[in-house]
Design a protein around this motif. Structure first.
Motif, PDB file in Angstrom:
ATOM      1  N   PRO A 159       0.748  -1.432  -0.215  1.00 39.43           N
ATOM      2  CA  PRO A 159       0.077   0.062  -0.280  1.00 39.43           C
ATOM      3  C   PRO A 159       1.222   1.329  -0.010  1.00 39.43           C
ATOM      4  O   PRO A 159       2.257   1.300   0.775  1.00 39.43           O
ATOM      5  N   VAL A 161       0.805   5.065   0.219  1.00 40.14           N
ATOM      6  CA  VAL A 161       0.506   6.218   1.486  1.00 40.14           C
ATOM      7  C   VAL A 161       1.507   8.067   1.252  1.00 40.14           C
ATOM      8  O   VAL A 161       2.661   7.718   0.101  1.00 40.14           O
ATOM      9  N   GLU A 181      -5.596   5.668  -6.094  1.00 35.71           N
ATOM     10  CA  GLU A 181      -5.382   4.069  -5.845  1.00 35.71           C
ATOM     11  C   GLU A 181      -4.187   4.855  -4.506  1.00 35.71           C
ATOM     12  O   GLU A 181      -4.526   3.774  -3.329  1.00 35.71           O
ATOM     13  N   LYS A 183      -3.517   5.309  -0.236  1.00 26.79           N
ATOM     14  CA  LYS A 183      -4.495   5.115   0.574  1.00 26.79           C
ATOM     15  C   LYS A 183      -4.550   5.926   1.611  1.00 26.79           C
ATOM     16  O   LYS A 183      -5.743   6.523   2.184  1.00 26.79           O
ATOM     17  N   THR A 240     -10.717  10.627  -4.787  1.00 28.18           N
ATOM     18  CA  THR A 240     -10.636   9.290  -4.504  1.00 28.18           C
ATOM     19  C   THR A 240     -11.069   9.571  -2.859  1.00 28.18           C
ATOM     20  O   THR A 240     -11.886   9.916  -2.386  1.00 28.18           O
ATOM     21  N   ALA A 242      -9.180   7.988  -0.906  1.00 27.91           N
ATOM     22  CA  ALA A 242      -7.746   8.589   0.830  1.00 27.91           C
ATOM     23  C   ALA A 242      -8.147   8.748   1.341  1.00 27.91           C
ATOM     24  O   ALA A 242      -9.103  10.176   1.448  1.00 27.91           O
ATOM     25  N   LYS A 243      -7.791   8.619   2.842  1.00 27.17           N
ATOM     26  CA  LYS A 243      -7.416   8.929   4.304  1.00 27.17           C
ATOM     27  C   LYS A 243      -6.895  10.336   3.901  1.00 27.17           C
ATOM     28  O   LYS A 243      -5.655  10.109   4.124  1.00 27.17           O
ATOM     29  N   ARG A 273     -13.385  11.067   5.925  1.00 27.29           N
ATOM     30  CA  ARG A 273     -11.375  10.590   5.745  1.00 27.29           C
ATOM     31  C   ARG A 273     -11.037  11.641   6.100  1.00 27.29           C
ATOM     32  O   ARG A 273     -10.067  11.562   5.885  1.00 27.29           O
ATOM     33  N   TYR A 356      -1.994   6.188   9.356  1.00 32.31           N
ATOM     34  CA  TYR A 356      -1.404   5.429   8.473  1.00 32.31           C
ATOM     35  C   TYR A 356      -1.919   3.587   8.197  1.00 32.31           C
ATOM     36  O   TYR A 356      -2.315   2.963   7.773  1.00 32.31           O
ATOM     37  N   ALA A 359      -4.887   3.696   8.106  1.00 30.25           N
ATOM     38  CA  ALA A 359      -5.940   4.007   6.817  1.00 30.25           C
ATOM     39  C   ALA A 359      -5.069   2.326   5.608  1.00 30.25           C
ATOM     40  O   ALA A 359      -5.891   1.603   4.663  1.00 30.25           O
ATOM     41  N   ILE A 360      -4.149   1.548   5.764  1.00 33.72           N
ATOM     42  CA  ILE A 360      -4.140   0.176   4.443  1.00 33.72           C
ATOM     43  C   ILE A 360      -4.989  -0.976   5.091  1.00 33.72           C
ATOM     44  O   ILE A 360      -3.742  -1.457   5.091  1.00 33.72           O
TER      45      ILE A 360
END
Length: 361
Positions: A159, A161, A181, A183, A240, A242-243, A273, A356, A359-360
């Motif tokens: 992943p 970040v 894509e 994260k 996205t 993503a966080k 998010r 992180y 998030a992953i």
């Protein structure tokens, strides 16, 4: 004798020409200021550079990868062993060379289970390029860096970040448009639009005149960089899942908090998010450091005393080379590299790490 008839068409033509000349001159002036301050080459100051050896156990593999015009950029993969569970791609700030001054950040994330891929942007440190070109080049270089990481067989598929500070904070946000894509993103002291860096940093010197310059800077960047100039950080956020963590200080005198955190909070405060970390008195460059660590201030104070004791005028043109050599010698002989390289606020970075990790999952 009859009076000559007033020629309105001629008058209007002359007026239009004068207006165009004034606008064109102002535009040229704005672009010159932009180029003088941003379209430059920037290299780290060698005596203050961090080194892999400053961080016991840190491993680094160097890479070269191309950016948009074929210019080769220097990339660095940092790690501790082979137990990583994610990759942090790190985008550095502007004005102090490439990624070098963020090596302590890379070390922290690497020590805690992440590969860290950092790079020097165009025209900085080991990367090619006579001049940067402009602020949007940072997004372009990051776009290419992420693609390089994803395509490189030497780097495990994990992943991804992002972490960025200042200019890098803008880049890690805006680049999400091209890499949804990703994260998670931690954006520190960033801004929304590419022209914001010029506007915010120039306020103190130009005052309210800066607002008359910004439209011309936007046009200049749009002509030169196309979609990368018109794409904003919020454009990236919106495409996205993503966080996103936004970190900023209210007393930031380089990138005003109104250009980033406050603007984002207004729109995303109810979006799960987003995580906001708003400080009051951590400034811009010091926001990532332990506020109780005064080593660099102490070193700077001793350096100022040394300056006062010099037996020559170090500001004189004839003494420029001598002062450059003497300054480097003083720093190399008196700087405590252990203290210099270990000033991060590890409690703050622990929160970054937790962000992180969640998030992953």
């Amino acid at each position: 004798m009859k009076n000559k008839k007033f020629n309105i068409k001629l008058f209007l033509s002359v007026l239009v020409c004068l207006i165009l000349i004034i606008i064109g001159g102002w535009w040229a002036f704005c672009v010159k200021l932009y180029n003088d301050n941003i379209n430059i080459r920037s290299d780290s100051y060698e005596p203050l550079m961090l080194h892999v050896e400053d961080f016991e156990g840190l491993q680094c593999s160097e890479y070269t990868f191309p950016s948009d015009k074929g210019q080769n950029l220097a990339g660095y993969l940092y790690s501790y062993g082979e137990e990583q569970h994610g990759i942090v791609v790190l985008a550095h700030g502007f004005g102090g060379g490439g990624h070098n001054s963020y090596m302590d950040c890379a070390d922290f994330f690497a020590r805690n289970g992440y590969y860290v891929f950092a790079y020097d942007a165009t025209a900085m440190d080991k990367s090619e390029g006579d001049r940067l070109g402009g602020v949007p080049q940072g997004v372009i270089d990051l776009d290419y860096a992420i693609s390089f990481v994803e395509a490189n067989d030497d780097i495990p598929e994990l992943p991804i970040v992002l972490f960025g500070h200042s200019w890098g904070g803008y880049c890690v946000s805006a680049v999400l448009t091209y890499h949804p894509e990703v994260k998670a993103v931690i954006e520190c002291c960033g801004f929304d639009r590419s022209s914001d860096m010029f506007e915010s940093a120039g306020k103190d010197q130009a005052g309210s005149i800066i607002y008359a310059m910004t439209p011309f800077i936007r046009i200049h960047e749009m002509i030169k960089f196309g979609k990368y100039a018109t794409n904003t950080a919020m454009d990236g956020f919106d495409v996205t899942d993503a966080k996103v963590m936004i970190v900023h200080s209210a007393d930031d005198d380089v990138i005003g908090i109104e250009y980033g955190c406050d603007k984002y909070y207004e729109k995303y405060k109810d979006d799960s998010r987003f995580t906001f970390m708003r400080f009051e008195n951590r400034g811009h460059n010091d926001i990532l450091y332990d506020q109780t660590n005064t080593y660099f201030d102490e070193f700077s104070a001793e350096f100022d005393k040394w300056l006062e004791m010099l037996d020559y005028d170090y500001k004189a043109e004839d003494n420029k080379l001598k002062f450059k050599e003497d300054k480097a010698k003083y720093i190399n002989e008196n700087l405590d590299r252990e203290k210099l390289s270990h000033r991060l606020d590890e409690n703050l970075f622990g929160q970054f790490l937790d962000f992180y990790e969640h998030a992953i999952i």
